[in-house]
Scaffold this motif. Structure first.
Motif, short mmCIF file in Angstrom:
data_model
loop_
_atom_site.label_atom_id
_atom_site.label_comp_id
_atom_site.label_asym_id
_atom_site.label_seq_id
_atom_site.Cartn_x
_atom_site.Cartn_y
_atom_site.Cartn_z
N LYS A 439 0.84 -1.50 -0.10
CA LYS A 439 0.25 -0.13 0.10
C LYS A 439 0.78 1.29 0.06
O LYS A 439 0.29 2.01 -0.72
N PRO A 440 1.99 1.43 0.71
CA PRO A 440 2.60 2.45 0.54
C PRO A 440 3.18 2.84 -0.79
O PRO A 440 3.44 3.84 -0.96
N ALA A 441 3.77 1.98 -1.36
CA ALA A 441 4.16 2.01 -2.78
C ALA A 441 2.97 2.70 -3.75
O ALA A 441 3.56 3.48 -4.55
N LEU A 442 1.94 2.16 -3.56
CA LEU A 442 0.85 2.87 -4.17
C LEU A 442 0.65 4.09 -3.96
O LEU A 442 0.36 5.01 -4.72
N LEU A 443 0.66 4.47 -2.58
CA LEU A 443 0.44 5.75 -2.01
C LEU A 443 1.45 6.86 -2.77
O LEU A 443 1.20 7.87 -3.06
N ALA A 444 2.82 6.39 -2.68
CA ALA A 444 3.98 7.11 -3.49
C ALA A 444 3.50 7.22 -4.79
O ALA A 444 3.92 8.48 -5.35
N LEU A 445 3.19 6.23 -5.60
CA LEU A 445 2.90 6.56 -6.91
C LEU A 445 1.62 7.78 -7.38
O LEU A 445 1.81 8.24 -8.10
N ARG A 446 0.45 7.49 -6.30
CA ARG A 446 -0.52 8.39 -6.50
C ARG A 446 0.21 9.95 -6.17
O ARG A 446 -0.31 10.77 -7.11
N ASP A 447 0.84 10.07 -5.27
CA ASP A 447 1.52 11.04 -4.82
C ASP A 447 2.28 11.84 -5.94
O ASP A 447 2.47 12.88 -6.49
N TYR A 448 3.26 10.81 -6.56
CA TYR A 448 4.12 11.24 -7.72
C TYR A 448 3.48 11.79 -8.91
O TYR A 448 3.91 13.06 -9.47
N GLU A 449 2.28 11.04 -9.30
CA GLU A 449 1.48 11.32 -10.62
C GLU A 449 0.81 12.63 -10.45
O GLU A 449 0.64 13.61 -11.22
N ARG A 450 0.36 12.83 -9.07
CA ARG A 450 -0.28 14.11 -8.54
C ARG A 450 0.33 15.21 -8.67
O ARG A 450 0.17 16.29 -9.44
N LYS A 452 3.29 15.46 -10.59
CA LYS A 452 3.52 15.68 -12.25
C LYS A 452 2.57 16.36 -12.96
O LYS A 452 2.88 17.36 -13.91
N LYS A 453 1.35 16.16 -12.47
CA LYS A 453 0.18 16.71 -13.39
C LYS A 453 0.13 18.46 -13.00
O LYS A 453 -0.24 19.14 -13.65
N LEU A 454 0.66 18.72 -11.63
CA LEU A 454 0.87 20.22 -11.38
C LEU A 454 2.09 20.88 -11.87
O LEU A 454 2.39 21.89 -11.84
N GLY A 455 2.74 20.12 -12.73
CA GLY A 455 3.96 20.62 -13.40
C GLY A 455 5.18 20.61 -12.49
O GLY A 455 6.20 21.51 -12.78
N LEU A 456 5.15 19.94 -11.24
CA LEU A 456 6.39 19.92 -10.25
C LEU A 456 7.27 18.88 -10.56
O LEU A 456 6.87 17.85 -10.94
N ASP A 457 8.55 19.23 -9.97
CA ASP A 457 9.47 18.04 -9.86
C ASP A 457 8.95 17.22 -8.65
O ASP A 457 9.35 18.02 -7.54
N PRO A 458 8.68 16.15 -8.35
CA PRO A 458 7.85 15.65 -7.07
C PRO A 458 9.10 15.62 -6.08
O PRO A 458 10.24 15.14 -6.37
N VAL A 459 8.60 15.96 -5.03
CA VAL A 459 9.56 16.04 -3.72
C VAL A 459 8.34 15.41 -2.78
O VAL A 459 7.16 15.54 -2.58
N PHE A 460 9.17 14.39 -1.99
CA PHE A 460 8.28 13.67 -1.01
C PHE A 460 8.00 13.99 0.31
O PHE A 460 9.20 14.30 0.81
N ASP A 461 6.86 13.88 0.89
CA ASP A 461 6.66 14.20 2.23
C ASP A 461 5.79 12.94 2.81
O ASP A 461 4.46 12.92 2.53
N PRO A 462 6.38 12.34 3.65
CA PRO A 462 5.48 10.86 3.90
C PRO A 462 4.16 11.38 4.65
O PRO A 462 3.02 10.76 4.67
N ASP A 463 4.24 12.26 5.68
CA ASP A 463 3.09 12.74 6.46
C ASP A 463 1.88 13.12 5.53
O ASP A 463 0.78 13.05 5.69
N ALA A 464 2.32 13.69 4.35
CA ALA A 464 1.17 14.33 3.44
C ALA A 464 0.15 13.24 2.77
O ALA A 464 -0.79 13.33 2.49
N VAL A 465 1.08 12.04 2.71
CA VAL A 465 0.23 11.10 1.91
C VAL A 465 0.02 9.82 3.09
O VAL A 465 -0.81 8.89 2.71
N GLY A 466 -0.01 9.93 4.39
CA GLY A 466 -0.22 9.21 5.54
C GLY A 466 0.65 7.99 5.51
O GLY A 466 0.26 6.96 5.74
N ILE A 467 1.98 8.13 5.38
CA ILE A 467 2.87 7.00 5.37
C ILE A 467 3.53 6.97 6.67
O ILE A 467 4.54 7.96 6.91
#
Length: 500
Positions: A439-450, A452-467
């Protein structure tokens, strides 16, 4: 288990291996290294060093010999579905990686099993299994293939004669293989005593060169045998589903050997790739997941397929039926292994083929042993409490060097049996873990795709996606400097009056 897990993860990721193919290619050549980690491309090269080995030549030959040409199709299926599995396990490795006492990134199944599952005993079981498998059971297969392929070249040559005499009290061929094993062990020692950085730098230069050269040779053979290519594809697909007249009774064996040697070749789900993936310096865990998914494509669809095409396009292969009866004999008196590929290239380039395959196989197998050592050392570091104890590392290095010499000298049957045990130990423990923890790998994938759609170079925050328990990423987020304040907005006095 491998096929089922790959199919499940493909649906759960919405077939990211198809949707994200362009992103895989883009990320493969991006990224920078740091004092703590290697670049994405170096991590890919190290993982590819582990994936591209004897399984890509001898493993393909064995699959065809005992499963028929249809086994190639099931290797493709394993590669396609395995790309999603590789994404999951390698993203988990990035999510739950940590730094060792020397400040280098460490990670892999043992780390994500402990942090995400909270089962220290299970993590320790995987770590010990990996030390045994990567350090002692699997290197012998690679060394044996190197020794056999060089001995095949040497057989009957002016340099080695007929190899039917005695040397040092051993049959001459066995003595030659022992000498080859000692030579390979000495070369390996030069690399592994230099640590992960020397391994990464060696891999990023050698792995692409050796793989592309091998693929180019396969394409050349196919062009020179162009008239046989349509028939080759027909045999692969018809025998894969039991429709071929000669190989119709081998449907079950085609699936079994295609998957069995497919997992040995691309290692998706085995738990080897996550070790190199965790060492990469990235801004988001999903980035290395994409890169390692591409590694499965390249390994199976390019390198394994090249081996299959070499043999099938030239007819240089044998097929043994379920009852042990020969159903097809293209190379009489030759056991399944590197000799099939050597005979295939030799039929096109007499005098060069056997040597070319021996050279390719040397680099394939040598870099795989090198990657095995890194995996074993990473898990040894985990067992030692994320500390690097010089004495245990030295014993591991001496152990893997000893197994290289032993594997080169012993027969191929014993080497493959030990290798299969090693693969099985790791795969069972890892696949069960990632089916529970994905499940955490799926959450990371959705966060990355989100992002990217905003035109960002994705940066990870675990609390923002509940990991939870992604301690490294939480510390990195907290250590990032706050955005610099911009210039104050000037206050403009508006004229007073109606409507002001």
């Amino acid at each position: 288990m491998c096929l089922g897990a790959g199919l499940y993860f493909s649906f759960r990721t919405r077939f990211m291996q198809v949707r994200g193919f362009v992103e895989m290619l883009r990320l493969t050549v991006r990224g920078q290294s740091s004092e703590a980690g290697v670049s994405s491309f170096q991590a890919l090269a190290v993982s590819m060093a582990g994936r591209i080995g004897i399984g890509n030549i001898a493993g393909v030959a064995t699959a065809i010999a005992f499963g028929g040409p249809g086994a190639v199709f099931w290797m493709w299926v394993m590669g396609f579905l395995g790309a999603a599995t590789s994404y999951v396990e390698c993203t988990l490795a990035q999510l739950y990686k940590s730094k060792d006492a020397e400040g280098r990134y460490r990670g892999g199944p043992a780390y994500y099993i402990e942090k995400a599952m909270g089962l220290k005993w299970y993590a320790m079981a995987f770590a010990l299994a990996t030390i045994a498998a990567a350090g002692f059971l699997m290197p012998g297969v690679q060394a044996n293939a190197i020794a056999d392929s060089i001995a095949n070249v040497c057989q009957g040559s002016a340099l080695c004669g007929s190899l039917d005499g005695q040397w040092l009290g051993l049959p001459e061929r066995d003595a030659l293989k022992l000498g080859i094993g000692v030579t390979v062990a000495l070369l390996l020692a030069v690399i592994i005593f230099g640590g992960i950085r020397r391994i990464a730098h060696f891999a990023e230069v050698v792995v692409p060169f050796m793989a592309l050269g091998y693929i180019l040779m396969a394409v050349t053979v196919m062009v020179l045998n162009a008239e046989r290519v349509p028939e080759m594809f027909r045999i692969i697909f018809s025998s894969a589903f039991g429709a071929h007249a000669a190989f119709g009774a081998m449907l079950g064996l085609a699936v079994e050997w295609g998957v069995k040697r497919g997992i040995y070749a691309n290692e998706a789900g085995q738990g080897t790739g996550p070790h190199a993936a965790a060492a990469a310096e990235v801004s988001h865990p999903a980035k290395q997941g994409y890169v390692q998914a591409f590694a499965i494509y390249f390994d199976t669809m390019m390198v394994c397929t090249s081996s299959a095409f070499l043999m099938l396009a030239t007819g240089m292969y044998n097929v043994q039926g379920p009852d042990g009866q020969a159903l097809y004999s293209g190379v009489v008196g030759v056991e399944a292994g590197p000799a099939y590929a050597q005979a295939a290239v030799e039929s096109i380039l007499p005098g060069w083929g056997a040597g070319f395959i021996a050279l390719a196989l040397f680099f394939f197998a040598f870099t795989t042993i090198m990657a095995y050592y890194y995996m074993a050392e990473t898990n040894l570091t985990y067992v030692n409490g994320n500390r690097r104890r010089p004495l245990t590392v030295l014993l591991l290095r001496l152990g893997i060097l000893g197994m290289v010499i032993f594997g080169a000298y012993r027969n191929a049957t014993l080497a493959w049996a030990l290798g299969d045990i090693g693969v099985g130990l790791m795969a069972w423990l890892n696949i069960i873990a990632i089916l529970i923890l994905h499940k955490p790998a799926l959450l990371a994938l959705r966060d990355y795709e989100r992002q990217k759609k905003l035109g960002l170079d994705p940066v990870f925050d675990p609390d923002a996606v509940g990991i939870r328990n992604a301690d490294f990423w939480r510390e990195r987020r907290d250590s990032r400097p706050a955005p610099a304040a911009g210039p104050a907005t000037p206050v403009v006095a508006l004229p007073q009056g109606d409507g002001a």
